[in-house]
Design a protein around this motif. Structure first.
Motif, mmCIF file in Angstrom:
data_model
loop_
_atom_site.group_PDB
_atom_site.id
_atom_site.type_symbol
_atom_site.label_atom_id
_atom_site.label_comp_id
_atom_site.label_asym_id
_atom_site.label_seq_id
_atom_site.Cartn_x
_atom_site.Cartn_y
_atom_site.Cartn_z
ATOM 1 N N ILE A 118 29.978 39.145 42.930
ATOM 2 C CA ILE A 118 29.269 39.652 41.664
ATOM 3 C C ILE A 118 28.769 39.243 40.748
ATOM 4 C CG2 ILE A 118 29.431 41.375 39.633
ATOM 5 C CD1 ILE A 118 31.683 42.928 40.503
ATOM 6 N N TRP A 127 22.930 46.987 43.443
ATOM 7 C CA TRP A 127 24.061 47.119 44.306
ATOM 8 C C TRP A 127 25.345 46.199 43.222
ATOM 9 C CZ3 TRP A 127 27.261 42.177 44.302
ATOM 10 C CH2 TRP A 127 27.526 41.975 44.812
ATOM 11 N N ARG A 128 24.818 45.784 42.439
ATOM 12 C CA ARG A 128 25.392 45.546 41.436
ATOM 13 C C ARG A 128 26.543 46.403 40.907
ATOM 14 N NH1 ARG A 128 26.523 40.576 39.362
ATOM 15 N NH2 ARG A 128 24.089 39.544 40.221
ATOM 16 N N GLU A 132 30.624 46.968 41.214
ATOM 17 C CA GLU A 132 31.327 46.975 39.887
ATOM 18 C C GLU A 132 32.663 48.213 39.883
ATOM 19 O OE1 GLU A 132 28.477 47.172 36.490
ATOM 20 O OE2 GLU A 132 28.776 44.724 36.609
#
Length: 155
Positions: A118, A127-128, A132
């Motif tokens: 990350i 995507w992040r 998360e």
């Protein structure tokens, strides 16, 4: 201090009781069971992922298979549990005292890998966000594993 919510689109509740009351109303409309859980943000959310029964007995054959599994196979089982893809017998087996230390070590390694990815990986916001959310699930499993270990040590 509470963390930023990894699932900000989920409805939030101040108490598990309030979440449970809302879940009872929604279950009929959704035709699925909803379960409250404490989020790292400090609020209570609902999930459709079935919760592991508190005193469920693990199948010794599954525990033994996981105990002797390669690192990669064991890590895949842990990731499947955290992502909601594991079946209930495998989820129960991961919580068995005989492999709890390995479960904790693997969860810590997965969490560290996710932290690096990350932080270091240039990625899309979508995507992040997915990463998360998955990290949140890994951290929740790690907290559960450590609570189980601490309870066992105190007994």
């Amino acid at each position: 201090m509470a963390e930023r919510c990894p699932t900000p689109d989920k409805k939030r509740f101040a108490t598990a009781e309030a979440a449970h009351a809302y879940a009872l109303q929604r279950e009929l409309a959704l035709d699925t069971l909803l379960h409250p859980y404490a989020c790292t943000c400090g609020w209570i959310h609902l999930t459709s992922l079935p919760q592991v029964p508190p005193r469920a007995e693990a199948d010794p054959a599954i525990v033994n298979a996981l105990r002797h599994a390669s690192h990669d196979v064991f890590a895949e089982a842990v990731e499947a549990d955290a992502s909601g893809r594991a079946d209930m017998p495998a989820r129960i087996a991961l919580r068995a005292p005989r492999i709890r230390g390995r479960w904790i070590t693997t969860l810590r390694a997965i969490n560290a890998r996710l932290d690096r990815e990350i932080t270091d990986r240039p990625a899309s916001p979508a995507w992040r966000q997915r990463a998360e959310v998955f990290r949140h699930h890994v951290q929740a499993r790690l907290a559960e594993a450590e609570r189980l270990r601490d309870r066992e040590r105190a007994a």
